[in-house]
Design a protein around this motif. Structure first.
Motif, PDB file in Angstrom:
ATOM      1  N   ILE A 103       0.837  -1.197   0.000  1.00  0.00           N
ATOM      2  CA  ILE A 103       0.000   0.000   0.000  1.00  0.00           C
ATOM      3  C   ILE A 103       0.875   1.252   0.000  1.00  0.00           C
ATOM      4  O   ILE A 103       0.623   2.193  -0.768  1.00  0.00           O
ATOM      5  CB  ILE A 103      -0.954  -0.010   1.208  1.00  0.00           C
ATOM      6  N   GLN A 104       1.920   1.269   0.822  1.00  0.00           N
ATOM      7  CA  GLN A 104       2.827   2.420   0.873  1.00  0.00           C
ATOM      8  C   GLN A 104       3.500   2.641  -0.485  1.00  0.00           C
ATOM      9  O   GLN A 104       3.655   3.772  -0.935  1.00  0.00           O
ATOM     10  CB  GLN A 104       3.886   2.233   1.963  1.00  0.00           C
ATOM     11  N   THR A 105       3.895   1.557  -1.139  1.00  0.00           N
ATOM     12  CA  THR A 105       4.530   1.645  -2.458  1.00  0.00           C
ATOM     13  C   THR A 105       3.558   2.205  -3.487  1.00  0.00           C
ATOM     14  O   THR A 105       3.923   3.056  -4.300  1.00  0.00           O
ATOM     15  CB  THR A 105       5.061   0.270  -2.899  1.00  0.00           C
ATOM     16  N   ALA A 106       2.314   1.733  -3.461  1.00  0.00           N
ATOM     17  CA  ALA A 106       1.292   2.234  -4.388  1.00  0.00           C
ATOM     18  C   ALA A 106       1.041   3.721  -4.158  1.00  0.00           C
ATOM     19  O   ALA A 106       0.908   4.492  -5.112  1.00  0.00           O
ATOM     20  CB  ALA A 106      -0.002   1.440  -4.221  1.00  0.00           C
ATOM     21  N   LEU A 107       1.010   4.135  -2.901  1.00  0.00           N
ATOM     22  CA  LEU A 107       0.797   5.545  -2.594  1.00  0.00           C
ATOM     23  C   LEU A 107       1.967   6.410  -3.072  1.00  0.00           C
ATOM     24  O   LEU A 107       1.761   7.497  -3.614  1.00  0.00           O
ATOM     25  CB  LEU A 107       0.586   5.748  -1.090  1.00  0.00           C
ATOM     26  N   GLN A 108       3.190   5.914  -2.883  1.00  0.00           N
ATOM     27  CA  GLN A 108       4.363   6.677  -3.346  1.00  0.00           C
ATOM     28  C   GLN A 108       4.365   6.809  -4.861  1.00  0.00           C
ATOM     29  O   GLN A 108       4.647   7.886  -5.392  1.00  0.00           O
ATOM     30  CB  GLN A 108       5.648   5.993  -2.886  1.00  0.00           C
ATOM     31  N   ALA A 109       4.064   5.710  -5.570  1.00  0.00           N
ATOM     32  CA  ALA A 109       4.063   5.750  -7.031  1.00  0.00           C
ATOM     33  C   ALA A 109       2.974   6.694  -7.541  1.00  0.00           C
ATOM     34  O   ALA A 109       3.202   7.477  -8.470  1.00  0.00           O
ATOM     35  CB  ALA A 109       3.859   4.342  -7.587  1.00  0.00           C
ATOM     36  N   PHE A 110       1.805   6.624  -6.945  1.00  0.00           N
ATOM     37  CA  PHE A 110       0.704   7.495  -7.357  1.00  0.00           C
ATOM     38  C   PHE A 110       1.019   8.953  -7.042  1.00  0.00           C
ATOM     39  O   PHE A 110       0.787   9.844  -7.858  1.00  0.00           O
ATOM     40  CB  PHE A 110      -0.594   7.063  -6.660  1.00  0.00           C
ATOM     41  N   SER A 111       1.549   9.200  -5.875  1.00  0.00           N
ATOM     42  CA  SER A 111       1.885  10.561  -5.457  1.00  0.00           C
ATOM     43  C   SER A 111       2.927  11.184  -6.380  1.00  0.00           C
ATOM     44  O   SER A 111       2.860  12.375  -6.696  1.00  0.00           O
ATOM     45  CB  SER A 111       2.400  10.543  -4.017  1.00  0.00           C
ATOM     46  N   ALA A 112       3.890  10.383  -6.833  1.00  0.00           N
ATOM     47  CA  ALA A 112       4.949  10.890  -7.714  1.00  0.00           C
ATOM     48  C   ALA A 112       4.386  11.363  -9.057  1.00  0.00           C
ATOM     49  O   ALA A 112       4.973  12.228  -9.703  1.00  0.00           O
ATOM     50  CB  ALA A 112       6.000   9.814  -7.937  1.00  0.00           C
ATOM     51  N   LYS A 113       3.245  10.811  -9.480  1.00  0.00           N
ATOM     52  CA  LYS A 113       2.632  11.193 -10.752  1.00  0.00           C
ATOM     53  C   LYS A 113       1.790  12.461 -10.640  1.00  0.00           C
ATOM     54  O   LYS A 113       1.386  13.016 -11.648  1.00  0.00           O
ATOM     55  CB  LYS A 113       1.723  10.068 -11.254  1.00  0.00           C
ATOM     56  N   GLN A 114       1.515  12.898  -9.416  1.00  0.00           N
ATOM     57  CA  GLN A 114       0.657  14.064  -9.203  1.00  0.00           C
ATOM     58  C   GLN A 114       1.440  15.350  -9.440  1.00  0.00           C
ATOM     59  O   GLN A 114       2.625  15.414  -9.167  1.00  0.00           O
ATOM     60  CB  GLN A 114       0.089  14.055  -7.783  1.00  0.00           C
ATOM     61  N   PRO A 115       0.727  16.395  -9.933  1.00  0.00           N
ATOM     62  CA  PRO A 115       1.414  17.687 -10.077  1.00  0.00           C
ATOM     63  C   PRO A 115       1.810  18.212  -8.703  1.00  0.00           C
ATOM     64  O   PRO A 115       1.126  17.972  -7.712  1.00  0.00           O
ATOM     65  CB  PRO A 115       0.357  18.586 -10.736  1.00  0.00           C
ATOM     66  N   ASN A 116       2.906  18.895  -8.655  1.00  0.00           N
ATOM     67  CA  ASN A 116       3.426  19.473  -7.406  1.00  0.00           C
ATOM     68  C   ASN A 116       3.732  18.408  -6.343  1.00  0.00           C
ATOM     69  O   ASN A 116       3.615  18.666  -5.150  1.00  0.00           O
ATOM     70  CB  ASN A 116       2.448  20.502  -6.820  1.00  0.00           C
ATOM     71  N   SER A 117       4.096  17.221  -6.801  1.00  0.00           N
ATOM     72  CA  SER A 117       4.399  16.169  -5.825  1.00  0.00           C
ATOM     73  C   SER A 117       5.729  16.470  -5.136  1.00  0.00           C
ATOM     74  O   SER A 117       6.622  17.083  -5.701  1.00  0.00           O
ATOM     75  CB  SER A 117       4.465  14.797  -6.491  1.00  0.00           C
ATOM     76  N   MET A 118       5.785  16.055  -3.866  1.00  0.00           N
ATOM     77  CA  MET A 118       7.000  16.245  -3.083  1.00  0.00           C
ATOM     78  C   MET A 118       7.410  14.888  -2.529  1.00  0.00           C
ATOM     79  O   MET A 118       6.585  14.002  -2.365  1.00  0.00           O
ATOM     80  CB  MET A 118       6.754  17.206  -1.919  1.00  0.00           C
ATOM     81  N   GLU A 119       8.684  14.765  -2.228  1.00  0.00           N
ATOM     82  CA  GLU A 119       9.181  13.550  -1.569  1.00  0.00           C
ATOM     83  C   GLU A 119       8.542  13.472  -0.190  1.00  0.00           C
ATOM     84  O   GLU A 119       8.566  14.430   0.566  1.00  0.00           O
ATOM     85  CB  GLU A 119      10.700  13.612  -1.465  1.00  0.00           C
ATOM     86  N   TYR A 120       7.962  12.331   0.130  1.00  0.00           N
ATOM     87  CA  TYR A 120       7.273  12.172   1.419  1.00  0.00           C
ATOM     88  C   TYR A 120       8.116  11.320   2.332  1.00  0.00           C
ATOM     89  O   TYR A 120       8.246  10.127   2.134  1.00  0.00           O
ATOM     90  CB  TYR A 120       5.898  11.527   1.203  1.00  0.00           C
ATOM     91  N   GLU A 121       8.752  11.963   3.295  1.00  0.00           N
ATOM     92  CA  GLU A 121       9.656  11.269   4.207  1.00  0.00           C
ATOM     93  C   GLU A 121       9.048  11.198   5.600  1.00  0.00           C
ATOM     94  O   GLU A 121       8.586  12.210   6.121  1.00  0.00           O
ATOM     95  CB  GLU A 121      10.995  12.004   4.287  1.00  0.00           C
ATOM     96  N   THR A 122       9.049  10.005   6.171  1.00  0.00           N
ATOM     97  CA  THR A 122       8.596   9.821   7.554  1.00  0.00           C
ATOM     98  C   THR A 122       9.566   8.907   8.263  1.00  0.00           C
ATOM     99  O   THR A 122      10.343   8.189   7.634  1.00  0.00           O
ATOM    100  CB  THR A 122       7.187   9.193   7.623  1.00  0.00           C
ATOM    101  N   THR A 123       9.502   8.925   9.574  1.00  0.00           N
ATOM    102  CA  THR A 123      10.319   8.042  10.388  1.00  0.00           C
ATOM    103  C   THR A 123       9.503   6.798  10.704  1.00  0.00           C
ATOM    104  O   THR A 123       8.374   6.918  11.201  1.00  0.00           O
ATOM    105  CB  THR A 123      10.735   8.739  11.697  1.00  0.00           C
ATOM    106  N   LYS A 124      10.060   5.646  10.391  1.00  0.00           N
ATOM    107  CA  LYS A 124       9.364   4.394  10.652  1.00  0.00           C
ATOM    108  C   LYS A 124       9.213   4.220  12.158  1.00  0.00           C
ATOM    109  O   LYS A 124      10.142   4.376  12.918  1.00  0.00           O
ATOM    110  CB  LYS A 124      10.152   3.227  10.051  1.00  0.00           C
TER     111      LYS A 124
END
Length: 101
Positions: free
Chosen positions: A77-98
């Motif tokens: 799910i996290q991978t799908a969200l990252q891939a989808f987010s990267a395709k969005q306009p104005n996307s930013m790198e989403y970094e969190t602490t595990k």
């Protein structure tokens, strides 16, 4: 759901339905809609993280422990969200602490 003194409405069935749409989309539009909603939920949940250098990944903990998903499902799910987010306009790198596994 209450985290660090903040609370938020939590509907596990609605989140489960969104996750099912990732696996069994009726149309591409419904999968995109589910991903957009999950991104919004992820952002809202992770905003409940206490102040720090990086927000904690509370969303992964929610998926893993409240929805009882396997680690594999959470990563998928996290991978799908990252891939989808990267395709969005104005996307930013989403970094969190595990926080949890």
């Amino acid at each position: 759901m209450q985290v660090f003194g903040y609370s938020m409405h939590f509907d596990p069935d609605a989140i489960q339905d969104l996750i099912l749409q990732l696996d069994y989309p009726y149309t591409q539009g419904s999968q995109d809609s589910a991903l957009l909603q999950l991104l919004e939920i992820r952002d809202r949940v992770n905003r409940l993280s206490p102040p720090g250098q990086q927000p904690l990944d509370l969303f992964a903990c929610l998926l893993r422990h409240r929805l009882k998903l396997s680690t594999t499902d959470v990563v998928r799910i996290q991978t799908a969200l990252q891939a989808f987010s990267a395709k969005q306009p104005n996307s930013m790198e989403y970094e969190t602490t595990k926080l949890c596994s």
